[in-house]
Design a protein around this motif. Structure first.
Motif, mmCIF file in Angstrom:
data_model
loop_
_atom_site.group_PDB
_atom_site.id
_atom_site.type_symbol
_atom_site.label_atom_id
_atom_site.label_comp_id
_atom_site.label_asym_id
_atom_site.label_seq_id
_atom_site.Cartn_x
_atom_site.Cartn_y
_atom_site.Cartn_z
ATOM 1 N N UNK A 220 0.819 -1.205 0.000
ATOM 2 C CA UNK A 220 0.000 0.000 0.000
ATOM 3 C C UNK A 220 0.853 1.256 0.000
ATOM 4 N N UNK A 221 2.042 1.185 0.573
ATOM 5 C CA UNK A 221 2.929 2.341 0.608
ATOM 6 C C UNK A 221 3.579 2.604 -0.743
ATOM 7 N N UNK A 222 3.814 1.542 -1.492
ATOM 8 C CA UNK A 222 4.611 1.636 -2.708
ATOM 9 C C UNK A 222 3.761 1.776 -3.967
ATOM 10 N N UNK A 223 2.718 0.956 -4.075
ATOM 11 C CA UNK A 223 1.953 0.893 -5.327
ATOM 12 C C UNK A 223 0.892 1.984 -5.367
ATOM 13 N N UNK A 224 1.349 3.194 -5.569
ATOM 14 C CA UNK A 224 0.458 4.336 -5.684
ATOM 15 C C UNK A 224 0.277 4.699 -7.156
ATOM 16 N N UNK A 227 3.281 6.728 -8.393
ATOM 17 C CA UNK A 227 4.494 5.974 -8.690
ATOM 18 C C UNK A 227 4.340 5.157 -9.966
ATOM 19 N N UNK A 228 3.193 4.517 -10.159
ATOM 20 C CA UNK A 228 2.990 3.702 -11.356
ATOM 21 C C UNK A 228 3.091 4.565 -12.615
ATOM 22 N N UNK A 233 4.936 4.629 -16.611
ATOM 23 C CA UNK A 233 4.389 5.410 -17.701
ATOM 24 C C UNK A 233 2.973 5.052 -18.075
ATOM 25 N N UNK A 234 2.190 4.554 -17.118
ATOM 26 C CA UNK A 234 0.790 4.228 -17.380
ATOM 27 C C UNK A 234 -0.079 4.825 -16.281
ATOM 28 N N UNK A 235 -1.307 5.167 -16.663
ATOM 29 C CA UNK A 235 -2.262 5.677 -15.689
ATOM 30 C C UNK A 235 -2.974 4.516 -15.018
ATOM 31 N N UNK A 257 2.182 10.138 -21.442
ATOM 32 C CA UNK A 257 3.420 10.443 -22.161
ATOM 33 C C UNK A 257 4.669 10.342 -21.312
ATOM 34 N N UNK A 258 4.511 10.067 -20.012
ATOM 35 C CA UNK A 258 5.675 9.948 -19.136
ATOM 36 C C UNK A 258 6.602 8.856 -19.638
ATOM 37 N N UNK A 259 7.901 9.114 -19.650
ATOM 38 C CA UNK A 259 8.869 8.109 -20.096
ATOM 39 C C UNK A 259 9.090 7.094 -18.990
ATOM 40 N N UNK A 260 8.674 5.850 -19.215
ATOM 41 C CA UNK A 260 8.810 4.813 -18.194
ATOM 42 C C UNK A 260 10.265 4.608 -17.848
ATOM 43 N N UNK A 261 10.515 4.444 -16.578
ATOM 44 C CA UNK A 261 11.872 4.156 -16.125
ATOM 45 C C UNK A 261 12.718 5.387 -15.927
ATOM 46 N N UNK A 262 12.126 6.595 -16.010
ATOM 47 C CA UNK A 262 12.928 7.805 -15.917
ATOM 48 C C UNK A 262 13.191 8.236 -14.489
ATOM 49 N N UNK A 263 12.501 7.595 -13.542
ATOM 50 C CA UNK A 263 12.629 8.045 -12.158
ATOM 51 C C UNK A 263 14.002 7.725 -11.602
#
Length: 271
Positions: A220-224, A227-228, A233-235, A257-263
């Motif tokens: 619950x803390x992580x899978x927000x 963060x997803x 890069x998906x809603x 449009x967020x680039x996945x893996x950019x964090x």
């Protein structure tokens, strides 16, 4: 038995595949690693089962660096189900599962009655007992995956690492395998792509992006939703499971449009 990845880094041909990864897997817990393709999950696992030597940092089992223990001792403590775990030789299913006992045997020593019973029980639990006399190369991908999982479990490891163990499995066998892991009593580090399965299975989850840990904690803390979207890069909308209360993600079909893996990793993040 506690597993710890301590400031683990892996650099190959100048590319940092894993960057200062610190991750604790407490005794008897199931900790999941999730992240986009190429985020370093499998590379980190390879360091645990000694298929790859880290460039820096260490893998500790109960405080001891695995690099300082013998291969035989490591094999008794740590079992792995890898993506490359397919058998090259066409052993039967029963023979393949029995290979899990190899670290505990000397030479061609025969299985004891207890070990034969263990193999039969695990094969039944993973629904491959009826395939015992079949050659492994004649099996479907899902059947072979369950056989290799059985081989890892009959090893009776204190630490179990699994790289996408639900690959090729139908829904029933995914649930059965992950339930078996939760009840095994082993310390488990598992890579999963299905975030909903990870939420249902894992005590804690670590999220990797570009080789670095960007979040760690209870599901619950992580899978927000934030963060997803940022990492994958998906809603998504996060809702509680009506029976268990575990977080479950409902995805929108149109990606953001967020680039996945950019964090990048927040300072000092560890599990």
């Amino acid at each position: 038995m506690e597993l710890r990845l301590e400031a683990l880094s892996v650099v190959v041909d100048g590319n940092a595949l894993v960057r200062e990864l610190s991750l604790d897997v407490p005794d008897g817990q199931v900790v999941g690693l999730v992240g986009p393709n190429g985020s370093g999950k499998s590379t980190a696992l390879r360091c645990v089962y000694r298929a790859l030597r880290p460039t820096a940092g260490a893998v500790l089992v109960d405080g001891t660096d695995v690099a300082t223990t013998s291969r035989r001792q490591s094999a008794r403590q740590v079992a792995a189900l890898t993506q490359e775990g397919g058998a090259d030789l066409d052993f039967t299913v029963a023979e393949t599962v029995a290979l899990g006992r190899t670290p505990h045997k000397r030479g061609n020593e025969a299985l004891s009655a207890r070990e034969r019973a263990l193999c039969e029980r695990v094969m039944a639990q993973l629904d491959v007992a009826h395939l015992a006399g079949r050659g492994v190369l004649s099996l479907s991908g899902g059947e072979r995956q369950r056989v290799l999982a059985a081989r890892a479990l009959v090893q009776e490891p204190e630490v179990l690492v699994l790289d996408e163990p639900t690959n090729h499995l139908d829904v029933r066998h995914q649930i059965e395998l992950l339930s078996l892991l939760r009840g095994s009593g082993a310390t488990v580090l598992v890579v999963l792509h299905d975030l909903n399965l990870a939420a249902a299975t894992c005590d804690r989850i670590g999220v990797l992006s570009r080789g670095a840990l960007v979040a760690a904690g209870a599901p619950w803390e992580v899978l927000t939703a934030e963060l997803v979207e940022r990492v994958f890069g998906v809603a998504a909308t996060v809702v509680p499971h009506p029976l268990t209360g575990d977080p479950q993600l409902l995805y929108a079909l149109t990606p953001t449009p967020t680039h996945a893996g950019s964090a990048g990793p927040p300072e000092g993040t560890h599990l």
